[in-house]
Structure formats: C-alpha cells, structure tokens
Scaffold this active site. Sequence first.
Site, PDB file in Angstrom:
ATOM      1  N   GLU A 144       9.129   1.182  11.082  1.00 31.04           N
ATOM      2  CA  GLU A 144      10.113   2.128  10.993  1.00 31.04           C
ATOM      3  C   GLU A 144       9.447   3.383  11.218  1.00 31.04           C
ATOM      4  OE1 GLU A 144      12.287   5.029  10.047  1.00 31.04           O
ATOM      5  OE2 GLU A 144      12.283   4.557   8.197  1.00 31.04           O
ATOM      6  N   CYS A 170      12.748  10.806   7.876  1.00 32.64           N
ATOM      7  CA  CYS A 170      12.443  10.404   9.214  1.00 32.64           C
ATOM      8  C   CYS A 170      13.831  10.477  10.100  1.00 32.64           C
ATOM      9  CB  CYS A 170      12.127   9.039   9.151  1.00 32.64           C
ATOM     10  SG  CYS A 170      13.474   7.898   8.326  1.00 32.64           S
ATOM     11  N   GLU A 176       8.531  15.399  16.297  1.00 32.41           N
ATOM     12  CA  GLU A 176       8.765  15.577  15.024  1.00 32.41           C
ATOM     13  C   GLU A 176       7.602  16.238  14.070  1.00 32.41           C
ATOM     14  OE1 GLU A 176      10.053  12.077  12.068  1.00 32.41           O
ATOM     15  OE2 GLU A 176       7.928  11.829  12.651  1.00 32.41           O
ATOM     16  N   LYS A 182       0.765  -1.411  -0.130  1.00 34.84           N
ATOM     17  CA  LYS A 182       0.033   0.141  -0.025  1.00 34.84           C
ATOM     18  C   LYS A 182       0.767   1.326   0.122  1.00 34.84           C
ATOM     19  CE  LYS A 182      -1.715   2.670   3.064  1.00 34.84           C
ATOM     20  NZ  LYS A 182      -1.974   3.974   2.170  1.00 34.84           N
TER      21      LYS A 182
END
Length: 502
Positions: free
Chosen positions: A259, A293, A394, A184
Amino acid sequence: MAQTLTAPKVKVDRKWQLFIDGKFVDGASERTLVNPADGKPLTKVAEAGPKQVEAAIKAARTAFDKGPWPRMSALERANMLFKIADIIDKNAEELSELETLNGGKPLREAQYDIADTANCFRYYAGLITKPTGTTVDVPAPSVTSIVREPIGVCGQIVPWNYPLLMAAWKLAPALAAGNTCVLKPSEYTPLTAIRLAELLKEVDLPDGVVNIVLGDGPKVGQPIAESKLVDKIAFTGSVKTGKIIAQAALSNLKKVTLELGGKSPMIVFSDFDLDTAVDYALFAIYCNSGQVCSAGSRMIVEESIYDDFVAKMAERAKKIRVGPGLEEDTEMGPLVSEPQMKRVLEYIEIGKKEGAKLITGGERLKGDKYGNGFYISPTIFSNVKPSMRIVQEEIFGPVVVVQKFKSEEEAVELANDSDYGLAGAVFTKDITRAHKVVKQLKAGITWVNAYHNTYTECPWGGYKQSGWGRELGTFGLEAYTEIKQVNINLDPIPVGWFENQE
C-alpha cells in the site's frame, strides 16, 4: 484560550523493549525519540540488530509450524481477537495520548484512530467464523472442495502516520486467518506497538504468534523482506521503499501486499455549493497535517469558480488552529519528524522555483507556542502546471495544489495524469455526471461529495504505482490465505489406464 494538558497521564519515561517469542528483550542499540510538538527528547527505545531480527522470524516460524495458533478453530481465534479489541478499548485513553506524544497528531484524531483499531480486530473476529470455501460439482465418485489456509509467517512493515491503526490493518486479518507475524513499526513511532505487545501478553496470546522488532528499514525491514523463513510481506509506505521490498521478496517468491503513495485529486464542479466544497477540501488535505496516503493534495476546480475557491480556501486555511496535539483546541498538529518537515519545506521551495503561485502558508511556524516543534503552516499553491514536481510528486504534508479545468473531459484527464492511483473524489450535484466521472478515475478508492471516509468492511488500495493488492474487508483476509484444492475419491478402484501389465 486553549487549555493545555501539560501533564499527560501516560508514562513514556520507562523501558521500551522488543517483543520476541512472548518475551520483552533488549535490542542491539537504542534510539532517542523526539516529541514533534516541541522538538525535545521524548524517550529511548530499543532497536534490533541482526540477531534479534533473526530470533523474531524464527519464533514466528516455530509458532506457525509447531504452535497451537494455526491449529485452533476459527471460533477460538475469533474469541482471542475479541479480547484484543476489548483490551484496546479499555486502554484507549492511554493509547491515544501515546499516539499524540509520539506522532504529533491532535488528540481527537488519535482517539478516532484507536477506536478504529479496536473495531478492526472486532471486524475480523466476526468475519473469520463466517462460512468460507467452495464445493465444486465434479463427476462422481469425486468430491472436490476449495479451501483457504493461512500462508504462514507474515512480515509486516507499517508507517508512522497511523502507527497503531496500520498495525491493526495487518495484524487483525493475518491473525484471524491463523498466521504468525513479525511486525516492524516505524522507527519514529513505535510506542503504541510495544504497548500493544504488553496488552497481547495480558490476554494470553500464544508465544511467538506476534513478534515486534524496532528499527529502521535497512537494518530491520530489509532482513524481514529477504528472509526465506517469511512467507508473506505486507508494507505500507513510499513507492521507493515498496520497490525495494518487492525486489527483496523475490528471495523465495513470497506473497506481497504493498500500500504505497498517492497524489489524489478532488474534482469540484461549479454546480456544487462552494463553501461546502472548501470545507471538504480543507479536511481532504490538512487532516493529520497532510500526512495521509490518500490526502486530497490536488484540487481540480472548474474555471468559473476557480478564483473564488482559492480565495475562500486560503481564508479558511489561515484560521486553522495549529499547535501541540495535547492542546484541546488544536486542529492541526506538527509533522512527525524534523526530516519530514525539511522534506516538505524543500518541496515548497521547489514549487516557488517552478513558478507556482504561493497563496498562503509555506513556512515553518515559530514562537513560544511551537518551541522547536515541526510545524508548517497550511499551504496552498495556485497557477500550477501538470508538469510541476509539486503536482506530480507526493509531498506528504499540509501542501495542496489547485488546478483549473474547463470541461468534464479535461477534469478527468488532469485527475488521471499521475503515476499514482490511490484515491479520488468528485463534487457535483449532477448524479449522472458523478457516476460518469468516478468510473473514469484510475483510482482504487473514490468518493462522491465526500472525502476520507474509510470503512474496515471495504477494500483499501490503489491502481498504478499506489500498490499491489488490497487491505481491509474480505479482500484483506483473503490476502493472508493460500487457496487449496481438495479432491476426495469416494470409490477408489483401479484406474485401468495401463491395461497390458501381465
């Protein structure tokens, strides 16, 4: 003056379908994709409903249980992965432009990504044919070995910041090990994944081995994570979504690789060349508009050079050429979507309200060059406190906070003061100090006097809430295998455990 590629060679005004059991099929609905460079509609793509998601999972299940792929030799699978790498290279120009149009990043970045994508398939093609397994010295007449086998059906959910590369990080090791996949891509950036499906057809990958379904997380990702027909789920994205996926995976205790996010520190000591440190700092945070990231979103700078560092970084940040990814001189492109842009702008306002000092940037870029694109100027905050949200959370955009330290111990304490532990870097000429500090960083990926080096051969993943498990390298292949113990009795005589049987 910039030379603009006003007429991209790649065609996006076409039919973009789902890929299920080797066939391209319509979805239950459509989504209009927006070009982040100008805010205008780009194309329409099919999106899956429950029936299409179920069909994709069943196709992968059948391909694993009854199909040829898991039963092929390692050499046969390797040859197929080499073909996939070659056809990606052959279509690299088209794939790069698709990444830029769909995701907004500068074309030069997309070109690196597509090259890395091919190399990832090539690496696992080579790795799968190397010796594996272990023979154990046990008492005769037994012979015991430990082997690795494919897990089964793998659900793989990838983000929008590196659409095709992140797909390769998951597909390549999974396929090498003999698994089948339901992929996906992000609902924002699915174009290169569907184009990859077309290339997989060209190299005759068996039907059902890779299935690609489009749509958002709740409608498509969640059913994949919950399905009892799926044996493993691999996800790259936010901590919030990762926790939801981990919970959903409990349906059949499927294997999980996550992750997740990062708030990675870059520690700069005063003995390191200041201009070089600033150069790396710019690369650490503004590469891919900070949508990485492992981005160096926290600069931790020694007090004696702090003011000079902030001033030099701001001076250079203002000179970064921001613009559409297809302009040849663009150094930083737009954010991927309007929601993401708004999220980053909200964090900038939060930083101001928290009392941080906005040194430069902090605004949406407007004008003829930018149209209605999703651009934010390179942003720097100083005078921040560890408790501030812009320091702890973040942001995933071109926003960096610069913290100050006096001692080595304080630098380490600031660096580790985070729920995340994905990456971190140390800049110093003192190699003894470098080793000492790096060993104390609670992070899975570390650099000394460098940033963003990524190697397919090395494990990728983090400590704490940055995820579970590792991708890439031999670790990435092992994550797609089950371990089996095989015991063979070479002299099967009665055991005689129960003697009185007459």
